[in-house]
Design an enzyme around this catalytic site. Sequence first.
Site, PDB file in Angstrom:
ATOM      1  N   SER A 154       3.536  -3.665  -0.741  1.00  0.00           N
ATOM      2  CA  SER A 154       2.519  -3.164   0.342  1.00  0.00           C
ATOM      3  C   SER A 154       2.860  -4.051   1.463  1.00  0.00           C
ATOM      4  O   SER A 154       3.952  -3.903   1.685  1.00  0.00           O
ATOM      5  CB  SER A 154       1.083  -3.630  -0.219  1.00  0.00           C
ATOM      6  OG  SER A 154       0.090  -3.063   0.689  1.00  0.00           O
ATOM      7  N   ASP A 215       0.351   7.011  -4.354  1.00  0.00           N
ATOM      8  CA  ASP A 215      -0.128   5.960  -3.557  1.00  0.00           C
ATOM      9  C   ASP A 215      -0.033   6.568  -1.972  1.00  0.00           C
ATOM     10  O   ASP A 215       0.793   7.089  -1.330  1.00  0.00           O
ATOM     11  CB  ASP A 215       1.137   5.035  -3.726  1.00  0.00           C
ATOM     12  CG  ASP A 215       1.008   3.630  -3.000  1.00  0.00           C
ATOM     13  OD1 ASP A 215       0.133   3.603  -2.090  1.00  0.00           O
ATOM     14  OD2 ASP A 215       1.690   2.894  -3.010  1.00  0.00           O
ATOM     15  N   HIS A 268      -1.942   2.937  -5.614  1.00  0.00           N
ATOM     16  CA  HIS A 268      -1.264   1.827  -4.702  1.00  0.00           C
ATOM     17  C   HIS A 268      -1.342   0.383  -5.472  1.00  0.00           C
ATOM     18  O   HIS A 268      -0.361  -0.284  -5.277  1.00  0.00           O
ATOM     19  CB  HIS A 268      -1.799   1.847  -3.333  1.00  0.00           C
ATOM     20  CG  HIS A 268      -1.269   0.636  -2.345  1.00  0.00           C
ATOM     21  ND1 HIS A 268       0.271   0.785  -2.005  1.00  0.00           N
ATOM     22  CD2 HIS A 268      -1.797  -0.527  -1.900  1.00  0.00           C
ATOM     23  CE1 HIS A 268       0.159  -0.325  -1.354  1.00  0.00           C
ATOM     24  NE2 HIS A 268      -0.573  -1.182  -1.244  1.00  0.00           N
TER      25      HIS A 268
END
EC number: 3.1.1.73
Length: 281
Positions: A154, A215, A268
């Site tokens: 991320s 995601d 995610h």
Amino acid sequence: MKNFFSMHAILLACSAGAGLAAITQGISEGTYSRIVEMATISQAAYANLCNIPPAITSAGKIYNAETDINGWVLRDDSRQEIITVFRGTGSDTNLQLDTNYTQAPFDTLPQCSGCAVHGGYYVGWVSVKDQVEGLIHQQASQYPDYSLVVTGHSLGASMAAITAAQLSATYNNITVYTFGEPRTGNQAYASYVDETFQATNPDATKFYRVTHTNDGIPNLPPTSQGYVHHGTEYWSVEPHGPQNMYLCLGDEVQCCEAQGGQGVNDAHVTYFGMASGACTW
């Protein structure tokens, strides 16, 4: 569990845009195991490196209080590697960085001509640059035969990408693994990463940009704001395994990005069955 998509559906999903993206199904067991190992370290960074492989030791902490950028420089003597890992979003301060989409010139890397990167992540990078470079220099001087690895998930993925690009001006033995990486820069930056790490050549690449099913974070920031992904996408679908990894090369709208995911979703926060910071693997 059935495969997330049939190959026919994948090709249809990836046909949006100017042309059909090149899709290859399956990667080697060795490459897959390596990707999963780096995902383990990246997810463990949310919980102070819980349950990382025992052969890996910490060589130093990366932290800036103003930006709340967190990371570590690690060493794996069994593989002769110096590993830098960045934690993903873990605070409101990090979220402010995430949502600062204004592009910033990549001034710390003048070799990257015309390059601009995510403004929030550049602020994060500048806040820890001296720490990162100092720790890596210390380790690389002590262990000159060791190669460098940079990874993160991320926000940590974009930090890893920017860090690796910066380090490429000094070191030539860098491999990068990112998970759920947002778009990190403009076309000039993406081209620099592609060339430096041979990111568009799966047979020679040193940059593995890994995504997962739908995601939503790789869809951000939007391309309408001048952002472009770099390199070949390594798309993981379920059930997890080397044969359910797809190499997606070509159009900007490809595999994960074509599935309609938006923002932080289940796909995610979980990669290869490991949830960020859960430490249950």
